[in-house]
Design a protein around this motif. Structure first.
Motif, PDB file in Angstrom:
ATOM      1  N   SER A  47       0.827  -1.204   0.000  1.00  0.00           N
ATOM      2  CA  SER A  47       0.000   0.000   0.000  1.00  0.00           C
ATOM      3  C   SER A  47       0.863   1.257   0.000  1.00  0.00           C
ATOM      4  N   ILE A  48       1.902   1.271   0.842  1.00  0.00           N
ATOM      5  CA  ILE A  48       2.814   2.415   0.872  1.00  0.00           C
ATOM      6  C   ILE A  48       3.464   2.602  -0.502  1.00  0.00           C
ATOM      7  N   ALA A  49       3.934   1.492  -1.077  1.00  0.00           N
ATOM      8  CA  ALA A  49       4.605   1.557  -2.371  1.00  0.00           C
ATOM      9  C   ALA A  49       3.668   2.084  -3.458  1.00  0.00           C
ATOM     10  N   LEU A  50       2.406   1.646  -3.435  1.00  0.00           N
ATOM     11  CA  LEU A  50       1.446   2.112  -4.439  1.00  0.00           C
ATOM     12  C   LEU A  50       1.241   3.616  -4.340  1.00  0.00           C
ATOM     13  N   GLN A  51       1.033   4.118  -3.135  1.00  0.00           N
ATOM     14  CA  GLN A  51       0.813   5.554  -2.960  1.00  0.00           C
ATOM     15  C   GLN A  51       2.015   6.354  -3.468  1.00  0.00           C
ATOM     16  N   GLN A  52       3.220   5.888  -3.130  1.00  0.00           N
ATOM     17  CA  GLN A  52       4.419   6.600  -3.567  1.00  0.00           C
ATOM     18  C   GLN A  52       4.575   6.539  -5.084  1.00  0.00           C
ATOM     19  N   ALA A  53       4.274   5.387  -5.684  1.00  0.00           N
ATOM     20  CA  ALA A  53       4.428   5.229  -7.126  1.00  0.00           C
ATOM     21  C   ALA A  53       3.393   6.046  -7.899  1.00  0.00           C
ATOM     22  N   LEU A  54       2.189   6.157  -7.363  1.00  0.00           N
ATOM     23  CA  LEU A  54       1.183   7.018  -7.987  1.00  0.00           C
ATOM     24  C   LEU A  54       1.606   8.479  -7.914  1.00  0.00           C
ATOM     25  N   ALA A  55       2.141   8.879  -6.772  1.00  0.00           N
ATOM     26  CA  ALA A  55       2.559  10.273  -6.599  1.00  0.00           C
ATOM     27  C   ALA A  55       3.728  10.617  -7.519  1.00  0.00           C
ATOM     28  N   SER A  56       4.628   9.657  -7.745  1.00  0.00           N
ATOM     29  CA  SER A  56       5.798   9.934  -8.579  1.00  0.00           C
ATOM     30  C   SER A  56       5.482   9.859 -10.070  1.00  0.00           C
ATOM     31  N   GLY A  57       4.345   9.257 -10.414  1.00  0.00           N
ATOM     32  CA  GLY A  57       3.986   9.087 -11.821  1.00  0.00           C
ATOM     33  C   GLY A  57       4.446   7.780 -12.416  1.00  0.00           C
ATOM     34  N   ALA A  58       5.021   6.895 -11.610  1.00  0.00           N
ATOM     35  CA  ALA A  58       5.430   5.586 -12.126  1.00  0.00           C
ATOM     36  C   ALA A  58       4.218   4.718 -12.457  1.00  0.00           C
ATOM     37  N   ILE A  59       3.136   4.931 -11.708  1.00  0.00           N
ATOM     38  CA  ILE A  59       1.873   4.235 -11.942  1.00  0.00           C
ATOM     39  C   ILE A  59       0.798   5.268 -12.250  1.00  0.00           C
ATOM     40  N   LEU A  60      -0.066   4.938 -13.182  1.00  0.00           N
ATOM     41  CA  LEU A  60      -1.212   5.780 -13.528  1.00  0.00           C
ATOM     42  C   LEU A  60      -2.498   5.028 -13.196  1.00  0.00           C
ATOM     43  N   TYR A  61      -3.486   5.760 -12.694  1.00  0.00           N
ATOM     44  CA  TYR A  61      -4.801   5.175 -12.404  1.00  0.00           C
ATOM     45  C   TYR A  61      -5.709   5.530 -13.578  1.00  0.00           C
ATOM     46  N   GLN A  62      -6.124   4.517 -14.329  1.00  0.00           N
ATOM     47  CA  GLN A  62      -6.798   4.749 -15.607  1.00  0.00           C
ATOM     48  C   GLN A  62      -8.088   3.945 -15.717  1.00  0.00           C
ATOM     49  N   THR A  63      -8.934   4.407 -16.606  1.00  0.00           N
ATOM     50  CA  THR A  63     -10.081   3.596 -17.012  1.00  0.00           C
ATOM     51  C   THR A  63      -9.950   3.301 -18.501  1.00  0.00           C
ATOM     52  N   LEU A  64     -10.158   2.036 -18.845  1.00  0.00           N
ATOM     53  CA  LEU A  64     -10.117   1.586 -20.230  1.00  0.00           C
ATOM     54  C   LEU A  64     -11.463   0.959 -20.573  1.00  0.00           C
ATOM     55  N   LEU A  65     -12.026   1.371 -21.691  1.00  0.00           N
ATOM     56  CA  LEU A  65     -13.310   0.835 -22.144  1.00  0.00           C
ATOM     57  C   LEU A  65     -13.100   0.118 -23.473  1.00  0.00           C
ATOM     58  N   PHE A  66     -13.495  -1.157 -23.513  1.00  0.00           N
ATOM     59  CA  PHE A  66     -13.356  -1.977 -24.718  1.00  0.00           C
ATOM     60  C   PHE A  66     -14.735  -2.413 -25.211  1.00  0.00           C
ATOM     61  N   GLU A  67     -14.787  -2.723 -26.498  1.00  0.00           N
ATOM     62  CA  GLU A  67     -16.001  -3.302 -27.089  1.00  0.00           C
ATOM     63  C   GLU A  67     -15.643  -4.618 -27.754  1.00  0.00           C
ATOM     64  N   ARG A  68     -16.472  -5.618 -27.505  1.00  0.00           N
ATOM     65  CA  ARG A  68     -16.239  -6.910 -28.150  1.00  0.00           C
ATOM     66  C   ARG A  68     -16.663  -6.848 -29.605  1.00  0.00           C
ATOM     67  N   GLU A  69     -15.748  -7.230 -30.480  1.00  0.00           N
ATOM     68  CA  GLU A  69     -16.046  -7.250 -31.895  1.00  0.00           C
ATOM     69  C   GLU A  69     -16.926  -8.446 -32.236  1.00  0.00           C
ATOM     70  N   ALA A  70     -17.427  -8.486 -33.444  1.00  0.00           N
ATOM     71  CA  ALA A  70     -18.384  -9.518 -33.831  1.00  0.00           C
ATOM     72  C   ALA A  70     -17.787 -10.922 -33.737  1.00  0.00           C
ATOM     73  N   THR A  71     -16.507 -11.044 -34.090  1.00  0.00           N
ATOM     74  CA  THR A  71     -15.827 -12.331 -34.044  1.00  0.00           C
ATOM     75  C   THR A  71     -14.683 -12.237 -33.060  1.00  0.00           C
ATOM     76  N   VAL A  72     -14.674 -13.117 -32.059  1.00  0.00           N
ATOM     77  CA  VAL A  72     -13.631 -13.116 -31.054  1.00  0.00           C
ATOM     78  C   VAL A  72     -12.580 -14.135 -31.435  1.00  0.00           C
ATOM     79  N   ALA A  73     -11.321 -13.717 -31.447  1.00  0.00           N
ATOM     80  CA  ALA A  73     -10.228 -14.635 -31.767  1.00  0.00           C
ATOM     81  C   ALA A  73     -10.067 -15.664 -30.680  1.00  0.00           C
ATOM     82  N   ASN A  74      -9.664 -16.865 -31.040  1.00  0.00           N
ATOM     83  CA  ASN A  74      -9.400 -17.900 -30.042  1.00  0.00           C
ATOM     84  C   ASN A  74      -8.124 -17.594 -29.293  1.00  0.00           C
ATOM     85  N   ALA A  75      -8.142 -17.885 -27.960  1.00  0.00           N
ATOM     86  CA  ALA A  75      -6.931 -17.646 -27.153  1.00  0.00           C
ATOM     87  C   ALA A  75      -5.855 -18.645 -27.547  1.00  0.00           C
TER      88      ALA A  75
END
Length: 234
Positions: A206-234
């Motif tokens: 927890s301490i490391a996360l707070q410090q890394a967010l403050a320094s800019g090493a980690i970014l807190y982001q939201t990513l929005l994806f849409e599933r395409e019509a055909t999904v590739a096999n893993a």
């Protein structure tokens, strides 16, 4: 709330929502009374204790349920969800590709996946102290999928998930940052003393996360994806 906004935009008249890594159901509990149309929702958590608490919390909302399950092997059929989301849960996936493959599998074509989490900042060179912070965070919080956004987007695309939106939320966080020398001293002391109890490693993470967010090493982001019509096999 980002999840509520996205749920309200869904075209389906009776959308089905899925919280992948629901904990005790807090997000669904927030969402349920705010939906302005019929819907169903299911949360999935590894912990039977959390699932039981989530069921108790969600009892006033019979269209919401909670299941015990692994989001790397979701207990849901194909094409089951209109919207899947993980709030600060994706990062704990032991295998990011498997998480994304499963999310794509359970989404209907055109369905959406919303991730809100920590991501590595790939736009700058990290310092040696920042690398140490990241190591503490990964080990203390089991953050196996701490990855750059571009890496996550590339992996998601391989599973038929197309990025629609990326938003940086870091500036909105209320961080609890320690002076650098104090944080380094506390983290170094734990390592030197070999204190590996769960509460100690979690606190260090927890301490490391707070410090890394403050320094800019980690970014807190939201990513929005849409599933395409055909999904590739893993």
């Amino acid at each position: 709330n980002l999840v509520h906004e996205e749920a309200q935009r869904l075209a389906a008249p009776h959308p089905v929502l899925g919280d992948l890594g629901c904990g005790t159901g807090g997000t669904l509990l927030y969402l349920a009374p705010r939906m302005d149309r019929p819907f169903a929702a299911v949360g999935v958590t590894l912990s039977p204790v959390q699932a039981e608490q989530a069921r108790r919390n969600l009892r006033p909302f019979p269209r919401c349920s909670a299941l015990v399950g692994d989001f790397l092997r979701l207990p849901l059929p194909d094409d089951a969800l209109d919207l899947a989301f993980s709030i600060e849960a994706f990062i704990h996936a032991p295998e990011a590709d498997t998480y994304l493959s499963e999310a794509a599998r359970v989404l209907r074509p055109g369905g959406r996946l919303l991730l809100v989490d920590d991501f590595l900042n790939a736009d700058r060179i990290l310092t040696v102290p920042e690398h140490r912070l990241l190591a503490e965070y990964r080990s203390g919080w089991l953050a196996s999928s701490l990855l750059p956004v571009a890496d996550v987007v590339s992996r998601a695309q391989a599973h038929g998930l197309r990025l629609l939106l990326r938003r940086d939320l870091t500036a909105h966080l209320k961080l609890r940052v320690l002076p650098g020398p104090l944080a380094r001293g506390l983290l170094g002391l734990r390592r030197r003393l070999g204190i590996n109890a769960a509460i100690a490693t979690s606190t260090a993470g927890s301490i490391a996360l707070q410090q890394a967010l403050a320094s800019g090493a980690i970014l807190y982001q939201t990513l929005l994806f849409e599933r395409e019509a055909t999904v590739a096999n893993a």
